[in-house]
Design an enzyme around this catalytic site. Sequence first.
Site, PDB file in Angstrom:
ATOM      1  N   ASP A 128       0.875  -1.151   0.000  1.00 34.29           N
ATOM      2  CA  ASP A 128       0.000   0.000   0.000  1.00 34.29           C
ATOM      3  C   ASP A 128       0.930   1.223   0.000  1.00 34.29           C
ATOM      4  O   ASP A 128       2.108   1.098   0.348  1.00 34.29           O
ATOM      5  CB  ASP A 128      -0.858  -0.038   1.275  1.00 34.29           C
ATOM      6  CG  ASP A 128      -1.672   1.216   1.457  1.00 34.29           C
ATOM      7  OD1 ASP A 128      -2.354   1.615   0.501  1.00 34.29           O
ATOM      8  OD2 ASP A 128      -1.616   1.816   2.551  1.00 34.29           O
ATOM      9  N   LEU A 129       0.428   2.379  -0.420  1.00 35.02           N
ATOM     10  CA  LEU A 129       1.302   3.561  -0.507  1.00 35.02           C
ATOM     11  C   LEU A 129       1.144   4.479   0.703  1.00 35.02           C
ATOM     12  O   LEU A 129       2.079   4.649   1.497  1.00 35.02           O
ATOM     13  CB  LEU A 129       0.980   4.323  -1.802  1.00 35.02           C
ATOM     14  CG  LEU A 129       1.753   5.610  -2.060  1.00 35.02           C
ATOM     15  CD1 LEU A 129       3.247   5.351  -2.193  1.00 35.02           C
ATOM     16  CD2 LEU A 129       1.246   6.294  -3.335  1.00 35.02           C
ATOM     17  N   ASP A 130      -0.072   5.049   0.839  1.00 35.17           N
ATOM     18  CA  ASP A 130      -0.323   6.025   1.907  1.00 35.17           C
ATOM     19  C   ASP A 130      -0.234   5.345   3.274  1.00 35.17           C
ATOM     20  O   ASP A 130      -0.989   4.422   3.559  1.00 35.17           O
ATOM     21  CB  ASP A 130      -1.728   6.631   1.733  1.00 35.17           C
ATOM     22  CG  ASP A 130      -1.854   7.433   0.439  1.00 35.17           C
ATOM     23  OD1 ASP A 130      -0.942   8.213   0.153  1.00 35.17           O
ATOM     24  OD2 ASP A 130      -2.857   7.265  -0.255  1.00 35.17           O
ATOM     25  N   ASN A 172      -4.100   9.284  -7.102  1.00 34.47           N
ATOM     26  CA  ASN A 172      -2.926  10.156  -7.213  1.00 34.47           C
ATOM     27  C   ASN A 172      -1.620   9.386  -7.003  1.00 34.47           C
ATOM     28  O   ASN A 172      -0.556  10.006  -6.859  1.00 34.47           O
ATOM     29  CB  ASN A 172      -3.014  11.274  -6.174  1.00 34.47           C
ATOM     30  CG  ASN A 172      -4.184  12.215  -6.447  1.00 34.47           C
ATOM     31  OD1 ASN A 172      -4.218  12.855  -7.495  1.00 34.47           O
ATOM     32  ND2 ASN A 172      -5.127  12.288  -5.531  1.00 34.47           N
ATOM     33  N   SER A 207      -2.583   0.548  -4.400  1.00 36.04           N
ATOM     34  CA  SER A 207      -3.072   1.717  -3.662  1.00 36.04           C
ATOM     35  C   SER A 207      -4.455   2.131  -4.128  1.00 36.04           C
ATOM     36  O   SER A 207      -4.746   2.092  -5.324  1.00 36.04           O
ATOM     37  CB  SER A 207      -2.105   2.893  -3.867  1.00 36.04           C
ATOM     38  OG  SER A 207      -2.684   4.092  -3.400  1.00 36.04           O
ATOM     39  N   ALA A 208      -5.293   2.565  -3.174  1.00 36.52           N
ATOM     40  CA  ALA A 208      -6.634   3.061  -3.513  1.00 36.52           C
ATOM     41  C   ALA A 208      -6.571   4.444  -4.141  1.00 36.52           C
ATOM     42  O   ALA A 208      -7.546   4.931  -4.689  1.00 36.52           O
ATOM     43  CB  ALA A 208      -7.487   3.123  -2.255  1.00 36.52           C
ATOM     44  N   THR A 226       0.873  10.485   3.729  1.00 37.23           N
ATOM     45  CA  THR A 226       0.064  11.502   3.041  1.00 37.23           C
ATOM     46  C   THR A 226      -1.196  11.833   3.839  1.00 37.23           C
ATOM     47  O   THR A 226      -1.925  12.754   3.465  1.00 37.23           O
ATOM     48  CB  THR A 226      -0.369  11.007   1.647  1.00 37.23           C
ATOM     49  OG1 THR A 226      -0.808   9.670   1.802  1.00 37.23           O
ATOM     50  CG2 THR A 226       0.756  11.084   0.651  1.00 37.23           C
ATOM     51  N   LYS A 233     -10.969  -1.304  -1.294  1.00 36.56           N
ATOM     52  CA  LYS A 233     -10.670  -2.179  -0.164  1.00 36.56           C
ATOM     53  C   LYS A 233     -11.810  -2.038   0.852  1.00 36.56           C
ATOM     54  O   LYS A 233     -12.316  -0.940   1.008  1.00 36.56           O
ATOM     55  CB  LYS A 233      -9.350  -1.750   0.506  1.00 36.56           C
ATOM     56  CG  LYS A 233      -8.136  -1.798  -0.426  1.00 36.56           C
ATOM     57  CD  LYS A 233      -6.942  -1.102   0.213  1.00 36.56           C
ATOM     58  CE  LYS A 233      -5.790  -1.006  -0.781  1.00 36.56           C
ATOM     59  NZ  LYS A 233      -4.617  -0.274  -0.278  1.00 36.56           N
ATOM     60  N   GLU A 245       0.279  -3.284   4.705  1.00 37.90           N
ATOM     61  CA  GLU A 245      -0.875  -2.381   4.825  1.00 37.90           C
ATOM     62  C   GLU A 245      -0.933  -1.673   6.175  1.00 37.90           C
ATOM     63  O   GLU A 245      -0.621  -2.278   7.191  1.00 37.90           O
ATOM     64  CB  GLU A 245      -2.168  -3.204   4.706  1.00 37.90           C
ATOM     65  CG  GLU A 245      -2.910  -3.061   3.431  1.00 37.90           C
ATOM     66  CD  GLU A 245      -3.479  -1.686   3.147  1.00 37.90           C
ATOM     67  OE1 GLU A 245      -3.541  -0.839   4.052  1.00 37.90           O
ATOM     68  OE2 GLU A 245      -3.863  -1.453   1.998  1.00 37.90           O
ATOM     69  N   ASP A 246      -1.378  -0.413   6.147  1.00 35.65           N
ATOM     70  CA  ASP A 246      -1.537   0.322   7.410  1.00 35.65           C
ATOM     71  C   ASP A 246      -3.002   0.524   7.797  1.00 35.65           C
ATOM     72  O   ASP A 246      -3.278   1.063   8.856  1.00 35.65           O
ATOM     73  CB  ASP A 246      -0.874   1.707   7.324  1.00 35.65           C
ATOM     74  CG  ASP A 246      -1.681   2.647   6.445  1.00 35.65           C
ATOM     75  OD1 ASP A 246      -2.012   2.244   5.312  1.00 35.65           O
ATOM     76  OD2 ASP A 246      -1.995   3.759   6.894  1.00 35.65           O
ATOM     77  N   LYS A 253      -8.586   6.461   6.421  1.00 35.09           N
ATOM     78  CA  LYS A 253      -7.383   5.766   5.940  1.00 35.09           C
ATOM     79  C   LYS A 253      -7.753   4.522   5.127  1.00 35.09           C
ATOM     80  O   LYS A 253      -8.527   3.687   5.599  1.00 35.09           O
ATOM     81  CB  LYS A 253      -6.483   5.382   7.111  1.00 35.09           C
ATOM     82  CG  LYS A 253      -5.787   6.591   7.697  1.00 35.09           C
ATOM     83  CD  LYS A 253      -4.721   6.201   8.704  1.00 35.09           C
ATOM     84  CE  LYS A 253      -4.019   7.453   9.201  1.00 35.09           C
ATOM     85  NZ  LYS A 253      -3.163   7.191  10.346  1.00 35.09           N
ATOM     86  N   GLY A 254      -7.210   4.432   3.942  1.00 31.49           N
ATOM     87  CA  GLY A 254      -7.442   3.257   3.099  1.00 31.49           C
ATOM     88  C   GLY A 254      -8.785   3.278   2.383  1.00 31.49           C
ATOM     89  O   GLY A 254      -9.089   2.411   1.578  1.00 31.49           O
TER      90      GLY A 254
HETATM   91  C1  G6P Z   1      -5.548   5.978   0.161  1.00 28.71           C
HETATM   92  C2  G6P Z   1      -5.689   6.789   1.439  1.00 28.71           C
HETATM   93  C3  G6P Z   1      -7.114   7.262   1.615  1.00 28.71           C
HETATM   94  C4  G6P Z   1      -7.603   7.977   0.356  1.00 28.71           C
HETATM   95  C5  G6P Z   1      -7.509   7.045  -0.831  1.00 28.71           C
HETATM   96  C6  G6P Z   1      -7.939   7.703  -2.129  1.00 28.71           C
HETATM   97  O1  G6P Z   1      -6.077   4.724   0.354  1.00 28.71           O
HETATM   98  O2  G6P Z   1      -5.315   6.021   2.565  1.00 28.71           O
HETATM   99  O3  G6P Z   1      -7.175   8.116   2.735  1.00 28.71           O
HETATM  100  O4  G6P Z   1      -8.934   8.426   0.519  1.00 28.71           O
HETATM  101  O5  G6P Z   1      -6.156   6.604  -0.963  1.00 28.71           O
HETATM  102  O6  G6P Z   1      -7.027   8.724  -2.452  1.00 28.71           O
HETATM  103  P1  G6P Z   1      -7.170   9.731  -3.668  1.00 28.71           P
HETATM  104  O7  G6P Z   1      -5.787  10.289  -3.830  1.00 28.71           O
HETATM  105  O8  G6P Z   1      -7.609   8.928  -4.868  1.00 28.71           O
HETATM  106  O9  G6P Z   1      -8.186  10.734  -3.272  1.00 28.71           O
HETATM  107 MG    MG Z   2      -2.677   3.141   3.571  1.00 30.09          MG
END
Ligand code: G6P
Ligand code: MG
Length: 222
Positions: free
Chosen positions: A8-10, A117, A113-114, A16, A144, A168-169, A44-45
């Site tokens: 996962d990224l964030d 961006n 990643s969800a 972020t 997810k 994953e966090d 988150k996520g």
């Molecule tokens: C990640 C973050 C979420 C965020 C989602 C969508 O999973 O943990 O907090 O809402 O990405 O991000 P985006 O950049 O597409 O708005």
């Molecule tokens: Mg995350």
Amino acid sequence: MIKGFLFDLDGVIVDTAKYHFLAWKRLADELSIPFSENDNERLKGVSRMRSLDIILELGNLNLSSEVKEKLAAKKNSWYVDYITKMTPDEILPGALEFIQDAKDKNIKIGLGSASKNAMTILERLNITGYFDAIISGNEVSNAKPDPEVFLKGAEALGLEPEECVVFEDAAAGVEAAINGKMKCVGIGTKKVLGQADIVVEGLKVICTNDVLNALGIDFKYK
Ligand code: G6P
Ligand code: MG
């Protein structure tokens, strides 16, 4: 046999959440909805539109999907302003060393990643080249805890789900890994990520061998 790591990224590679918070907070303030850092934990996520729904629920606001699209786009433009200013020193401690160690052991590296961006963030951090496959929020239709993002990641790496470990966090992400029949390392606390196979505070405290030993996987690398 484990042949791939899916990250996962964030919250795993970069923090972020603080930028998401600032952008959502600005929107919540405009709508006069009380929104705290504690509330931000619930995002988150979670996908962008679901995040907006959670905030609107906090303010008991019911809006048309047209208005919601506009609000989400507004929040995103503020968020993008923040992330386009990110620099590689914002990579979380130990993340790159951990990924490099895995690569040295011929483990394939994928991103799941969800975030829509994700590519912008990877480019700002200058780490796109570390990944053999990148699946972001633009490539999935089910958020997810649906396992789609990780299943697509495994497929893009040319691996079976059972051959991958997810990092994953977020609780929803751990669930997604489990739903996809993958092993999962939780990055955070046991209280939130208790369902993961193992939980550590960050990538800085582990290496590939630690993970595979903890998962009981006999791993011989070239
Ligand atoms: C990640 C973050 C979420 C965020 C989602 C969508 O999973 O943990 O907090 O809402 O990405 O991000 P985006 O950049 O597409 O708005
Ligand atoms: Mg995350």
